[in-house]
Design a protein around this motif. Structure first.
Motif, PDB file in Angstrom:
ATOM      1  N   UNK A   1      -3.457   4.232  -2.344  1.00 64.11           N
ATOM      2  CA  UNK A   1      -3.627   3.127  -3.292  1.00 64.11           C
ATOM      3  C   UNK A   1      -3.061   1.850  -2.690  1.00 64.11           C
ATOM      4  N   UNK A   2      -3.525   0.748  -3.218  1.00 61.69           N
ATOM      5  CA  UNK A   2      -3.111  -0.566  -2.738  1.00 61.69           C
ATOM      6  C   UNK A   2      -2.953  -1.493  -3.935  1.00 61.69           C
TER       7      UNK A   2
ATOM      8  N   UNK B   1       0.833  -1.198   0.000  1.00 59.44           N
ATOM      9  CA  UNK B   1       0.000   0.000   0.000  1.00 59.44           C
ATOM     10  C   UNK B   1       0.861   1.240   0.000  1.00 59.44           C
ATOM     11  N   UNK B   2       0.298   2.337  -0.527  1.00 59.81           N
ATOM     12  CA  UNK B   2       1.033   3.599  -0.558  1.00 59.81           C
ATOM     13  C   UNK B   2       1.218   4.158   0.850  1.00 59.81           C
ATOM     14  N   UNK B   3       0.323   3.817   1.765  1.00 60.01           N
ATOM     15  CA  UNK B   3       0.481   4.214   3.158  1.00 60.01           C
ATOM     16  C   UNK B   3      -0.315   3.277   4.050  1.00 60.01           C
TER      17      UNK B   3
ATOM     18  N   UNK C   1      -1.885  -3.558   8.128  1.00 62.35           N
ATOM     19  CA  UNK C   1      -1.013  -3.723   6.966  1.00 62.35           C
ATOM     20  C   UNK C   1      -1.814  -4.108   5.727  1.00 62.35           C
ATOM     21  N   UNK C   2      -1.184  -3.939   4.583  1.00 64.65           N
ATOM     22  CA  UNK C   2      -1.867  -4.165   3.302  1.00 64.65           C
ATOM     23  C   UNK C   2      -2.337  -5.602   3.135  1.00 64.65           C
ATOM     24  N   UNK C   3      -1.572  -6.562   3.685  1.00 63.80           N
ATOM     25  CA  UNK C   3      -1.946  -7.963   3.459  1.00 63.80           C
ATOM     26  C   UNK C   3      -3.218  -8.382   4.191  1.00 63.80           C
ATOM     27  N   UNK C   4      -3.819  -7.457   4.950  1.00 63.93           N
ATOM     28  CA  UNK C   4      -5.111  -7.764   5.566  1.00 63.93           C
ATOM     29  C   UNK C   4      -6.232  -7.819   4.533  1.00 63.93           C
TER      30      UNK C   4
END
Length: 515
Positions: free
Chosen positions: A416-417, A383-385, A395-398
């Motif tokens: 973004x992701x 993710x961008x943030x 975290x993005x992997x959620x």
């Protein structure tokens, strides 16, 4: 069904105490007359479904019906003091309830027969707090049972363990109230035909061992060995301890324990399992197979008893994706479609349930439909943030871990992701669950959900080049399903937020191949 901290204390009048003493004698005599045995029918350790569990798995999809004294007080819970005269449906039509269930493709109906207030929807010999003491004396349990026979559906019942009206509930001798339950359940299981499921609730108000669950289980199995029985909040982290574990944590066999034994399936209303749900649970060192039954409300405000104010229903996309999620992996779903104070299901709610069934193509003659193949599950995500937290839980992997209790959260309003995909895997559907802020409503129970994401785009990367395949200029709702008219293959998928009222957050993005 969700416990409140401000539980009210029961009070009994002198007349109630006198009635209680008389009933205690009658209950003891009736126990002997029924031939009740102290030898319980055992639940056996197993790594596969029992006949009762397999029958439940085959049913798969039921309609929950919350109706009772609370319906007429505009509350979710009451303390057993609302007068029976308050129950007064002007157009009571249980046939319409079950006809709606049939038209919507439900396989069974799960009826609230007695909630925590103790008010009974049948004429019980053991209480005067029932429909027989109200202005409308129709035996609702009989009417629903008969309608199920008429329309070819199976009949299931909910019965609250916790009873805030019955005087024997307060007795220091816990068995007196257990006897009360056994006799009411005997009425239900002997007078209303075949009952396929018993859903017990309210166990938090006493210690698990004080409810006589073994006696209840034995009684039910005597009348119908294939009736599935369970108690809400079935599973805990530690044997003998009320250290609860959420269904989203149940991803490992033989790690968690029964709180209520015996039980034929798991309940945790209204939580959801993950796509990696496991079925083996422990009791006294032995392993037992347990499917899970989900509960959902057709209302998007999470109310169980219908209110006098009309409430909107969930979006059809969300209902469809939750249906797939909840009935996957040999688990089940009951969806609450409650009648209002007239005694009928509101037409717009009935139509929503029917439209969902039509979209899914539900039929008693066919197995329940499945979602497609998830090609993004547990793939690398970035993710961008990310919202700053010490435990890195956002975290993005959620977003692709198969768990609707976890979520990615951004620290920026525009973010973004990206998810890495296998370029060999084709897809034609994208499902997105957004995290929303909530606002408590006046009833102290329901909530309105408020979106953060106002506009967004979905891009795919092919041969190093990004193409936008979807552009949304309105809030996505609780669940956005993007159905693509052609199948795509891509090395990466990107979700871009282009407008938001707060840092965006997503529970799950699923890239799916619907063949």
């Amino acid at each position: 069904m969700k416990p409140w901290s401000d539980r009210l204390t029961l009070t009994a009048s002198t007349e109630q105490v006198s009635r209680y003493m008389i009933k205690t004698i009658l209950l003891s005599c009736a126990l002997a007359l029924t031939g009740y045995s102290s030898i319980a029918q055992a639940q056996l350790p197993s790594g596969k479904p029992s006949p009762a569990q397999q029958a439940m798995i085959n049913r798969g999809y039921g309609m929950f019906i919350h109706f009772g004294i609370n319906t007429f007080a505009d509350v979710e819970w009451s303390d057993g003091t609302i007068p029976a005269e308050k129950y007064n449906p002007t157009q009571l039509d249980p046939d319409q309830w079950v006809r709606t269930a049939r038209d919507a493709g439900f396989r069974y109906v799960l009826l609230i027969t007695k909630h925590h207030d103790g008010f009974c929807l049948w004429d019980s010999k053991y209480t005067t707090y029932d429909v027989a003491s109200s202005p409308v004396k129709t035996d609702v349990v009989r009417a629903v049972s008969d309608a199920c026979k008429k329309y070819g559906l199976q009949f299931a019942i909910y019965y609250s363990l916790w009873d805030r009206h019955e005087p024997s509930y307060k007795s220091p001798d816990k068995q007196l109230y257990v006897n009360y339950m056994l006799h009411q359940l005997t009425e239900l299981f002997t007078n209303y035909g075949n009952i396929c499921e018993l859903w017990l609730d309210g166990g938090w108000d006493r210690k698990p061992e004080e409810w006589g669950i073994e006696q209840v289980y034995q009684l039910v199995k005597k009348f119908n060995p294939n009736c599935a029985v369970s108690v809400n909040h079935t599973i805990v982290n530690e044997e003998g301890q009320r250290n609860f574990t959420l269904p989203s944590k149940m991803t490992e066999d033989n790690k968690y324990y029964f709180q209520y034994f015996p039980s034929d399936f798991r309940l945790w209303d209204p939580k959801l399992i993950t796509r990696f749900d496991k079925k083996q649970y422990l009791h006294n060192g032995q392993s037992y197979y347990l499917p899970f039954e989900h509960t959902l409300c057709i209302s998007n405000r999470w109310n169980w008893f219908e209110k006098s104010t009309q409430l909107p229903v969930r979006d059809l996309d969300e209902l469809e994706e939750l249906f797939y999620w909840c009935t996957d992996n040999n688990n089940c779903l009951v969806m609450n479609v409650p009648p209002d104070q007239t005694g009928r299901i509101r037409e717009y709610q009935a139509l929503a349930a029917i439209e969902l069934g039509q979209r899914l193509g539900l039929s008693l003659k066919k197995p329940l439909p499945k979602n497609g193949r998830f090609i993004s599950l547990q793939k690398t995500a970035s993710a961008s943030s990310v919202w700053h937290d010490k435990e890195n839980i956002y975290a993005a992997n959620a977003v692709n871990d198969g768990n609707l209790d976890s979520r990615w959260a951004s620290s920026d309003t525009l973010a973004s992701l990206e998810i890495t995909l296998n370029p060999a895997d084709a897809f034609n559907k994208i499902s997105i669950f957004e995290y929303k802020d909530t606002k408590d409503l006046a009833d102290g129970f329901s909530q309105a959900r408020l979106p953060r994401i106002q506009a967004y785009a979905v891009d795919i990367q092919q041969n190093g080049h990004w193409d936008t395949i979807y552009l949304g200029d309105a809030p996505m709702g609780d669940c956005k399903v993007i159905r693509l008219p052609r199948r795509y293959q891509a090395s990466r998928l990107r979700f871009r937020v282009t407008k938001a009222t707060a840092p965006p957050s997503l529970y799950e993005i699923s890239v799916i191949d619907m063949k």
